[in-house]
Design an enzyme around this catalytic site. Structure first.
Site, PDB file in Angstrom:
ATOM      1  N   HIS A  22       0.875  -1.182   0.000  1.00 16.26           N
ATOM      2  CA  HIS A  22       0.000   0.000   0.000  1.00 16.26           C
ATOM      3  C   HIS A  22       0.907   1.226   0.000  1.00 16.26           C
ATOM      4  O   HIS A  22       1.748   1.361   0.900  1.00 16.26           O
ATOM      5  CB  HIS A  22      -0.888   0.002   1.248  1.00 16.26           C
ATOM      6  N   HIS A 227      -8.423  -8.268  -0.656  1.00 12.78           N
ATOM      7  CA  HIS A 227      -7.847  -8.746   0.600  1.00 12.78           C
ATOM      8  C   HIS A 227      -8.831  -9.764   1.186  1.00 12.78           C
ATOM      9  O   HIS A 227     -10.026  -9.454   1.335  1.00 12.78           O
ATOM     10  CB  HIS A 227      -7.687  -7.607   1.596  1.00 12.78           C
ATOM     11  N   GLU A 230      -6.985 -12.932   5.807  1.00 11.21           N
ATOM     12  CA  GLU A 230      -5.882 -12.385   6.612  1.00 11.21           C
ATOM     13  C   GLU A 230      -6.236 -12.644   8.089  1.00 11.21           C
ATOM     14  O   GLU A 230      -5.611 -13.468   8.737  1.00 11.21           O
ATOM     15  CB  GLU A 230      -5.730 -10.888   6.331  1.00 11.21           C
ATOM     16  N   ASP A 308       2.785  -3.079   4.228  1.00 11.75           N
ATOM     17  CA  ASP A 308       2.919  -1.695   4.715  1.00 11.75           C
ATOM     18  C   ASP A 308       4.310  -1.551   5.341  1.00 11.75           C
ATOM     19  O   ASP A 308       4.447  -1.489   6.572  1.00 11.75           O
ATOM     20  CB  ASP A 308       1.836  -1.407   5.759  1.00 11.75           C
TER      21      ASP A 308
HETATM   22  N1  HPA Z   1      -5.172  -5.518   5.458  1.00 11.61           N
HETATM   23  C1  HPA Z   1      -6.238  -4.778   5.237  1.00 11.61           C
HETATM   24  N2  HPA Z   1      -6.174  -3.498   4.922  1.00 11.61           N
HETATM   25  C2  HPA Z   1      -4.980  -2.928   4.816  1.00 11.61           C
HETATM   26  C3  HPA Z   1      -3.840  -3.646   5.025  1.00 11.61           C
HETATM   27  C4  HPA Z   1      -3.933  -5.004   5.348  1.00 11.61           C
HETATM   28  O1  HPA Z   1      -2.966  -5.750   5.572  1.00 11.61           O
HETATM   29  N3  HPA Z   1      -2.818  -2.778   4.841  1.00 11.61           N
HETATM   30  C5  HPA Z   1      -3.329  -1.583   4.522  1.00 11.61           C
HETATM   31  N4  HPA Z   1      -4.649  -1.669   4.501  1.00 11.61           N
HETATM   32 ZN    ZN Z   2      -2.656  -5.157   2.410  1.00 15.74          ZN
END
Ligand code: HPA
Ligand code: ZN
Length: 372
Positions: A22, A227, A230, A308
């Site tokens: 990001h 995404h 996670e 990030d």
């Molecule tokens: N997950 C979800 N949203 C995000 C992430 C992530 O790892 N990094 C920046 N926004």
């Molecule tokens: Zn991400």
């Protein structure tokens, strides 16, 4: 943390593709404080949030994220310091410079316009700045770049829909059918945004909240990723695929569903795995817990990414090194990872061939040195 020196050199110069970073996640505490002063932006007062007392206290706080949402609370404050096209350009350029030093030849980068626009920054200011950063990096280092615009799950579907319409009207959304002969000249115009994604809070918002936008984008031939998996379980991955995602960002919970994992392997769907991020956000307790070995054995395609880096303290090379420390992969396994990253990239066949040739030459050179 680094493997012995020849391995480190091998990993440094291994031609890499990064697909999950990001741009707003590349804002270091130093840059946050600098831009806040320059743009006259008020960061939270240290009496309310002691982390913002100084660069040092903010950096120290970043080492103790408790969850994705805890991280996001800092991430969305950090990005408020970006105001002008030149700020976005500098941020992107700084990331690409670092990526180039880490051996990245192709980078597909996320950006989050919604939060910027909600505080009054114009869409054009954001996109023109990021595009300028991409162009400078391409020219200076020969790196190929792609922008992926993310919709945010903690905001409303209507807000995402408005952004989607603005990008469509601007002619910014690249479509994979752009060179079809049936298209008008206007429709053939190549967009500067090569795909759409979604990120932010995973568990809570409806898994399929962007179903309609993804359906519309799919019908237009726009690349889609999401995404998923996670913090959320494997059903988030299944839903993301069902609504049209071609790639999965993170996806580490895929191994919980053997059948879905076989499908992902069979269809060559790329997971953009971020091992250090997963540790920092307490999704796993160590890099060794990320299912790298499981995915390799199951033939699941994945790339290794930083997510990030300014918040998690590791740019992409460090992520590669930590994976090598944890798994002791062979040169041929690294070849597979690097090649799959190329295959899963949103680039033309010619660029793919070029990158695959570079990987082949590099692997051949180091195989003897590392494995005799
Ligand atoms: N997950 C979800 N949203 C995000 C992430 C992530 O790892 N990094 C920046 N926004
Ligand atoms: Zn991400």
């Amino acid at each position: 943390m680094c493997p012995p020196s020849t391995w480190h050199t091998f990993l440094t110069h291994l031609p890499k593709c990064e697909h999950h970073v990001h741009l707003e996640g590349c804002l270091t505490p130093t840059l946050i404080f600098h831009l806040a002063t320059k743009n006259n932006i008020q960061l939270p007062s240290p009496t309310k949030n002691p982390a913002y007392a100084s660069i040092a206290t903010l950096t120290a706080r970043y080492g103790h994220f408790t969850s994705l949402d805890d991280f996001l609370s800092f991430y969305f404050i950090g990005m408020t310091v970006l105001k002008h096209a030149s700020d976005f350009e500098e941020l992107a350029y700084a990331y690409f410079q670092r990526a180039h030093e880490d051996g990245v030849h192709h980078a597909e980068v996320f950006f989050d316009p919604q939060v910027h626009m909600e505080r009054g920054v114009q869409y054009e200011e954001i996109v023109s700045g990021y595009v300028a950063g991409c162009r400078r990096a391409e020219k200076e280092w020969g790196i190929s770049t792609r922008l992926i615009m993310c919709f945010l799950k903690h905001l409303s579907v209507e807000s995402a829909g408005r952004l989607y319409e603005i990008a469509l009207e601007a002619g910014h959304l690249y479509t994979t059918t752009a060179d079809s002969n049936n298209k008008s000249e206007e429709e053939k115009k190549e967009g500067v945004i090569h795909g759409l994604g979604c990120s932010s809070t995973e568990v809570g918002p409806p898994k399929d909240m962007f179903r309609d936008i993804y359906a519309s984008a799919s019908a237009r031939g726009i690349n889609l990723t999401a995404h998923a998996g996670e913090e959320g379980d494997s059903s988030y991955i299944a839903t993301a695929l069902e609504i049209g995602a071609q790639r999965i960002d993170h996806g580490i919970r895929l191994g919980e569903d053997e059948e879905l994992m076989r499908r992902v392997a069979r269809e060559g769907i790329l997971l953009t795995v971020c091992p250090v991020s997963n540790v920092q956000l307490k999704c796993v307790s160590s890099v060794a817990e990320v299912p790298i070995r499981k995915f390799l054995d199951a033939g699941v395609r994945f790339s290794i990414n930083s997510d990030d880096p300014a918040y998690f303290g590791a740019y992409v090379l460090e992520c590669y090194c930590q994976v090598q420390e944890a798994f002791g992969l062979s040169v041929e396994e690294w070849r597979v990872i690097a090649e799959n990253g190329v295959r899963g990239s949103w680039i033309g066949e010619e660029r793919k061939r070029e990158l695959l040739e570079r990987i082949d030459a590099h692997v051949k050179e180091y195989k003897v040195l590392l494995e005799g």
